[in-house]
Write an enzyme that holds these catalytic residues in place. Structure first.
Site, PDB file in Angstrom:
ATOM      1  N   LYS A 144       0.858  -1.184   0.000  1.00  0.00           N
ATOM      2  CA  LYS A 144       0.000   0.000   0.000  1.00  0.00           C
ATOM      3  C   LYS A 144       0.891   1.229   0.000  1.00  0.00           C
ATOM      4  O   LYS A 144       2.040   1.174   0.458  1.00  0.00           O
ATOM      5  CB  LYS A 144      -0.900   0.014   1.248  1.00  0.00           C
ATOM      6  CG  LYS A 144      -2.171   0.831   1.067  1.00  0.00           C
ATOM      7  CD  LYS A 144      -3.200   0.093   0.217  1.00  0.00           C
ATOM      8  CE  LYS A 144      -4.491   0.895   0.099  1.00  0.00           C
ATOM      9  NZ  LYS A 144      -5.521   0.162  -0.673  1.00  0.00           N
ATOM     10  N   ASP A 152      -6.802   4.545  -5.018  1.00  0.00           N
ATOM     11  CA  ASP A 152      -7.494   4.410  -3.737  1.00  0.00           C
ATOM     12  C   ASP A 152      -8.143   5.774  -3.482  1.00  0.00           C
ATOM     13  O   ASP A 152      -8.372   6.540  -4.438  1.00  0.00           O
ATOM     14  CB  ASP A 152      -6.502   4.021  -2.626  1.00  0.00           C
ATOM     15  CG  ASP A 152      -7.185   3.530  -1.347  1.00  0.00           C
ATOM     16  OD1 ASP A 152      -7.595   2.365  -1.321  1.00  0.00           O
ATOM     17  OD2 ASP A 152      -7.314   4.319  -0.396  1.00  0.00           O
TER      18      ASP A 152
END
Length: 457
Positions: A114, A154
């Site tokens: 991430k 995201d």
């Protein structure tokens, strides 16, 4: 993990995994997996860098950029990039840790990672966002690649930002490759990718409904939080399947349908337009007054009777008190479209209800995000496969593959729970325990085979 720095979000994600492993028979049957847990809980690599960019006034601005490359035992690191002022290492480690096991549950060859930056796109011009993306990718490009690390979008990173970053990567590396997912269809993107997380969530819950003997979505009342990509496409698919959607929300507040009211595809289109312009739900209105806007609130205690609740906004958006309110409102199925959408207290309440009402159609059944919202990264994995083959699949092909992946994720968690978690006759198996164990074991075995930890399995 008492020697950790103060990282509350990551600690919560770690504790949630460990609690289900400890309460199963996994460590009793395989004590060596405790060693694997120590190893898998530490990222393989954390990259932190400064992002220097110029605003429209010509003034220098600086932000912190990150990439947490958590685990590559199953494939290249895979996980989104988040641009939001709340971004820090704790949040990215929690998201990357969850991503490891979520990606494992898809059955595709993807590791977990991430990244992002504490940059706030709200209030910025298109030019400022583009200049930030270019500066961010100039540094990140040194650490990623189609066979190394494949980021996606995201919060705060849509297809537009992916395009700017892909162009920067291509120029910096002189290489056209599938290094980012969520790309435009004419330059390597996949059909169904924007819809995938929301669609996949609904496909997963369909299996929950069927297994528990509650039929289909036809006639079900569904409460949704969020109003971004996940919530929008989940709502559209729910409406298509005959459900009634009664709420949406954002960081400013919630809209809740009045008696007899419901969200329509036209409402979702209007909200999508607002979100493209980075506007809040405060600016959404309908002439017939079908909705109540509740400032500063989440929808859960305001929605009235519902059958299904789908948190699709951000982490920890269902508290213990809200969990009780949902149960009192008749909700039987709670599934996360967001990552770690429920607090641990809420999860404990849902799980306790499932156990207490074993064999009853009144039992609550909870699904964790690492399983129920895996559709987005699943289609990202399918985009990677298409890029590797230099071809594009049809919408039907991708959608069918997504349905199969979500079905397999559901059945994997279900069957693993039956194997490792004591379940009374007639009791619904714990999907949170089953999903955690299934994902963990798959990753741990791959790490063992590659020498990342050692024991006689």
């Amino acid at each position: 993990m008492s020697n950790l720095p103060v990282e509350p979000e990551f600690q919560q994600a770690y504790n949630e995994l460990v609690s289900t492993l400890e309460n199963s028979t996994l460590f009793q049957k395989n004590p060596e997996y405790r060693t694997a847990l120590k190893v898998v809980s530490i990222p393989e690599r954390v990259v932190q860098f400064r992002v220097v960019w110029e605003d429209d006034k010509g003034e220098l601005q600086v932000n912190r950029g990150y990439r947490v490359q958590f685990n590559s035992a199953l494939g290249p690191y895979k996980g989104g990039l988040r641009f939001h002022p709340t971004v820090n290492l704790s949040i990215l480690k929690f998201l990357g840790f969850e991503q490891i096991f979520k990606n494992a549950l898809t059955g595709l060859m993807m590791g977990g990672g991430k990244g992002g930056a504490d940059f706030d796109p709200k209030g910025k011009s298109d030019g400022e966002i583009r200049r930030f993306c270019v500066s961010f990718m100039r540094e990140l490009s040194r650490h990623i690649g189609a066979d190394t690390d494949v980021p996606a979008g995201d919060i705060g990173v849509s297809g537009r930002e992916i395009g700017w970053m892909f162009g920067t990567y291509r120029a910096a590396r002189n290489s056209f490759e599938g290094v980012l997912t969520g790309k435009g269809l004419s330059w390597g993107g996949s059909l169904i990718r924007p819809e995938a997380t929301g669609y996949g969530l609904v496909y997963y819950v369909q299996h929950m409904l069927e297994y528990a003997g509650h039929g289909t979505f036809e006639g079900k009342r569904v409460a949704l939080s969020g109003s971004g990509n996940v919530a929008q496409y989940a709502a559209l698919k729910l409406i298509e399947l005959g459900a009634t959607v009664v709420s949406l929300s954002d960081s400013k507040g919630a809209i809740v349908a009045k008696d007899g009211g419901y969200v329509t595809p036209a409402d979702i289109a209007a909200i999508a337009d607002l979100k493209v312009d980075r506007k809040a739900l405060t600016e959404f209105s309908v002439e017939d007054g079908r909705f109540t806007y509740i400032e500063g609130a989440r929808p859960w205690v305001h929605v009235g009777q519902v059958d299904v609740a789908l948190p699709c906004a951000t982490q920890n958006e269902v508290s213990g008190e809200e969990a009780k309110a949902l149960i009192a409102a008749g909700a039987k199925f709670i599934a996360e479209g967001s990552n770690m959408g429920c607090t641990q207290e809420a999860i404990d309440i849902f799980e306790a209800d499932r156990v207490a009402k074993k064999g009853s159609k009144e039992a609550v059944w909870y699904a964790p995000g690492k399983a129920s919202n895996a559709g987005g990264v699943a289609v990202s994995g399918l985009e990677m496969a298409q890029n590797s083959q230099r071809l594009a699949w049809t919408q039907e092909e991708v959608d069918n593959k997504l349905k199969d992946i979500m079905k397999n994720a559901f059945e994997n968690g279900l069957n693993t729970a039956k194997e490792y978690v004591e379940t009374a006759e007639g009791e619904l198996p714990s999907l949170v325990a089953g999903s955690n164990i299934a994902g963990f074991v798959k990753v741990a075995r791959a790490m063992h085979d590659q020498g990342d930890w050692w024991s006689k399995l």
